[in-house]
Structure formats: C-alpha cells, structure tokens
Design an enzyme around this catalytic site. Structure first.
Site, PDB file in Angstrom:
ATOM      1  N   SER A 191      67.750  28.173  67.535  1.00  0.00           N
ATOM      2  CA  SER A 191      69.112  27.891  67.077  1.00  0.00           C
ATOM      3  C   SER A 191      69.698  29.057  66.303  1.00  0.00           C
ATOM      4  CB  SER A 191      69.136  26.627  66.211  1.00  0.00           C
ATOM      5  OG  SER A 191      68.480  26.852  64.979  1.00  0.00           O
ATOM      6  N   ALA A 224      66.777  22.463  58.332  1.00  0.00           N
ATOM      7  CA  ALA A 224      65.446  22.503  58.938  1.00  0.00           C
ATOM      8  C   ALA A 224      65.513  22.726  60.461  1.00  0.00           C
ATOM      9  CB  ALA A 224      64.716  21.196  58.633  1.00  0.00           C
ATOM     10  N   GLY A 226      65.260  26.015  59.821  1.00  0.00           N
ATOM     11  CA  GLY A 226      65.733  27.197  59.117  1.00  0.00           C
ATOM     12  C   GLY A 226      66.312  28.308  59.969  1.00  0.00           C
ATOM     13  N   GLY A 227      66.647  28.019  61.226  1.00  0.00           N
ATOM     14  CA  GLY A 227      67.173  29.053  62.117  1.00  0.00           C
ATOM     15  C   GLY A 227      68.454  29.696  61.625  1.00  0.00           C
ATOM     16  N   ASP A 243      68.068  20.018  53.387  1.00  0.00           N
ATOM     17  CA  ASP A 243      67.541  19.162  54.443  1.00  0.00           C
ATOM     18  C   ASP A 243      66.303  18.444  53.911  1.00  0.00           C
ATOM     19  OD1 ASP A 243      66.450  18.071  56.918  1.00  0.00           O
ATOM     20  OD2 ASP A 243      67.734  19.514  57.937  1.00  0.00           O
ATOM     21  N   ASP A 263      70.321  14.975  51.308  1.00  0.00           N
ATOM     22  CA  ASP A 263      71.186  14.694  52.452  1.00  0.00           C
ATOM     23  C   ASP A 263      72.406  15.608  52.398  1.00  0.00           C
ATOM     24  OD1 ASP A 263      72.139  12.827  54.708  1.00  0.00           O
ATOM     25  OD2 ASP A 263      73.799  12.769  53.269  1.00  0.00           O
ATOM     26  N   ASP A 280      74.834  22.463  60.921  1.00  0.00           N
ATOM     27  CA  ASP A 280      74.421  22.166  62.292  1.00  0.00           C
ATOM     28  C   ASP A 280      73.707  20.815  62.316  1.00  0.00           C
ATOM     29  OD1 ASP A 280      73.997  22.484  65.013  1.00  0.00           O
ATOM     30  OD2 ASP A 280      72.164  23.653  64.756  1.00  0.00           O
ATOM     31  N   LYS A 309      78.922  18.161  67.754  1.00  0.00           N
ATOM     32  CA  LYS A 309      78.185  17.605  68.889  1.00  0.00           C
ATOM     33  C   LYS A 309      79.106  16.638  69.631  1.00  0.00           C
ATOM     34  CE  LYS A 309      74.625  19.426  66.642  1.00  0.00           C
ATOM     35  NZ  LYS A 309      73.926  20.653  67.032  1.00  0.00           N
TER      36      LYS A 309
END
Length: 371
Positions: A191, A224, A226-227, A243, A263, A280, A309
């Site tokens: 990602s 998470a 972590g990209g 996260d 959150d 994301d 999304k």
C-alpha cells in the site's frame, strides 16, 4: 490547418469503463458538446465520440485531464488508421500522421491495460522504431520540445491504431497513465506505493517541496501495518500512526513513528503543528470524507491524502456524494479548498484524493495618517 477532433480517447482500469464514460459525458455536457461513449465491458478504454467535429485544441478544454477521476490517460482523438496491410503497416500510418500537419515533441504508444492488449508488446517493440525513424527524418517528431503537443498512438491490434493529441502539461506524465514504481525494500506493505503515486499524481512540485520535509509532523489514521507511515518516516518526518492493529517492527524501530493504539474516528489531534493527515481506512466513503474535511477545515492538519472505498455498483454516485460532504463542511465558514481525486494505477476499488485548505492572505485596512 489544425486537425479536427472526432472525440476523446480515455484509458482506464478494466472494469471502470462506465464511470470513465459517465464523467466524460458530464464534462462534455457542461462544455455544451454532445456525443456518446463507445466501450465494452473490461475493455480498459473508452472512446467518447463527438456528434460534430471540433478543433482539437477546443476538444482539450472539454475534458481537462485534471478534472478526470477514472481516466488514467486522455488524448484528443483525431484520426483512425484501420486495416493496415501486413506487408507494409509503416507507410499508411506515417502518411496519416504527416497528413495531420502537426509537429510534436513526444510520441506515446498505448494499448489498453488488458491481457489481450499486452500480447501486442512484441509487435510494437519491433514496429515503433520504424515509425520513429520516419517521423524524425521528416522533422515531425522533435524531441525535447516540451512546448509541442504529444502524439498518442493507441493500438487496438496490429492492424488498427487511433491517433490522439495532448499537451504535456495536460496529461499523465506516465505512458498509458501507469506509474511503474519500485517497491521499497523495507516497506511494511505494498500500500506504500499508493501514497508514493499520490504524491506525484495529485500534487505540484512546489507543494511536494513545501510539505515533504524532514522534521514535519504527520498523522496516519488506520495506519497498520504502516505502508503509508513509511513514506513519511523515510523522509525524516515524525508520524503518529493511529491503529489498534500492529505496526511492522521495522517501522517502529526507525524512531520516527509513534504507534497510537486508538480508533481513527475518535482520536483527537496531537498538540503539534500537523502538516499531513493521511487516511486509508476501510469505512463508508461519506464517513471518511466527513472525517478528513473536519480535520482540514478546522486547521488540525494543513493537507490530507485519503482513500475512498467505492461500492462497485454506485461508484460514480458515491463519489458525487463525498464531494458534496466535503463542500458542505468548508462552506460552513466560507472557506476555500483544493480537492483533486484520481483513480490511481495502484488503486483497486478505491480512489485517492488530495485535500488542502486555501489560506487567503488577510489584507489590513490602511489606517489614515495623522497630519
């Protein structure tokens, strides 16, 4: 004599032809141009055909590249060469190109991003050098002339090619709009390529220079593994990675990333001047749009890149709804903003957006001088 435009050649991710066609139709309608879209399921391309021929430069204004979301690359369709004979494909194509009377500074060879089209790779590798040689010899291809238009050759197969034109500053910088990025060796996930592409596709060089500097702070919601945080840490920026899920140990070990187990929707901004918010998270698009517009409009962060999304059957409608959510939030206090959205090559069912508040300089009223 300036070439006339038959329509637009639009390249997209296979499966997104309807959305690509819908936005082209909407832009053309706003420009007062009538036409119709021609495509097929999973074709990876759309021809938006004008009902009447118009000047190619005027056609560029119908659908500026920056206004397109689902289009990877766009050119103005000026001619088609069909049924090229197997024993001599070069002559009819070169003659047609020269007949347009336009000199150009760059040649882009394109196909749809499909398995069938990829089978043309070998043919094009052998064929195109002959075309380039003829065009350079006649003076029509003048490389390193950025002020000249780009000629696009869109091949359906080895016997049919469509000619298109674009301006370098009004098209994707990547052939076929596909960003071929190398996966960083230490990145926690693929990602990371989405954010790397977004920096190049959605921001100006000046914006990147101002905001991607060591020492600045970023917040990554839904971080998470972590990209996206990786992209900032690699640039020497401090990241609050929010996260409840685990981050890659290698990322935490850099010392640039603080893992906040919380959150993303309820966590509050840190007491730092935050340059960047990125998000994301897998969540309803309108809810994400509301969240990020609150952060940016209120000044909690200066700028944001986020993913939406989109639901498969209502992508176009959902994106329109998200635009309305963002616009409504900024209108609360009459704020201006910049919003750029693109279906990136590294995206799948989502689109990626860049959002920033426009700060209007305050001009003080001059005080009358005392005499």
């Amino acid at each position: 004599m300036s070439p006339t435009a038959k329509g637009l050649i639009l390249l997209c991710r296979p499966g997104f032809e309807n959305e690509c066609a819908a936005e082209a139709e909407l832009l053309a309608k706003h420009a007062g141009i009538s036409g119709r879209a021609r495509t097929a399921p999973n074709a990876g391309s759309v021809h938006y055909v004008f009902d009447e021929l118009i000047d190619w430069k005027e056609a560029l204004e119908v659908a500026p590249f920056h206004a397109l979301v689902f289009t990877r690359q766009r050119s103005v369709w000026i001619e088609r060469v069909a049924e090229m004979p197997e024993d001599d494909r070069v002559t009819p194509l070169v003659q047609t190109i020269l007949g347009q009377g336009v000199r150009f500074g760059r040649l882009e060879v394109e196909t749809a991003d499909t398995n069938d089209a990829k089978s043309l790779a070998g043919f094009l590798k052998r064929f195109i050098p002959h075309i380039e040689r003829h065009l350079k010899a006649t003076g029509f291809l003048r490389e390193n002339k950025p002020e000249l238009p780009t000629l696009h050759l869109f091949f359906k197969d080895s016997s049919q090619v469509d000619l298109g034109l674009s301006r370098p500053e009004d098209a994707s910088p990547w052939p076929m709009g596909i960003a071929r990025l190398r996966m960083p060796r230490n990145a926690p996930s693929r990602s990371t390529l989405k954010l790397a592409e977004a920096f190049d596709a959605l921001m100006t060089e000046e914006e990147r220079a101002q905001s991607l500097k060591a020492g600045l702070y970023a917040v990554d919601l839904g971080a998470a593994p972590g990209g996206w945080s990786f992209q900032f840490a690699e640039r020497g920026m401090h990241v609050f990675a929010v996260d409840n899920g685990p981050l890659a140990d290698s990322l935490v070990a850099t010392g640039m990333v603080e893992h906040v187990k919380a959150d993303g929707f309820s966590w509050r901004a840190p007491r730092k001047q935050v340059e960047w918010l990125v998000c994301d998270m897998v969540e309803q698009p309108a809810r994400v749009a509301q969240l990020v517009s609150d952060w940016i409009a209120s000044g909690k962060a200066k700028r944001c890149i986020f993913n939406l999304k989109l639901p498969m059957k209502k992508r176009f409608e959902e994106l329109k709804k998200c635009r309305q959510v963002i616009d409504a939030r900024f209108k609360l206090h009459g704020d201006s903003y910049v919003l750029r959205i693109r279906h990136l090559y590294h995206d799948r069912e989502e689109v990626t957006a860049y959002l920033a508040k426009i700060h209007v300089p305050v001009v003080e009223t001059p005080k009358p001088s005392r005499r």
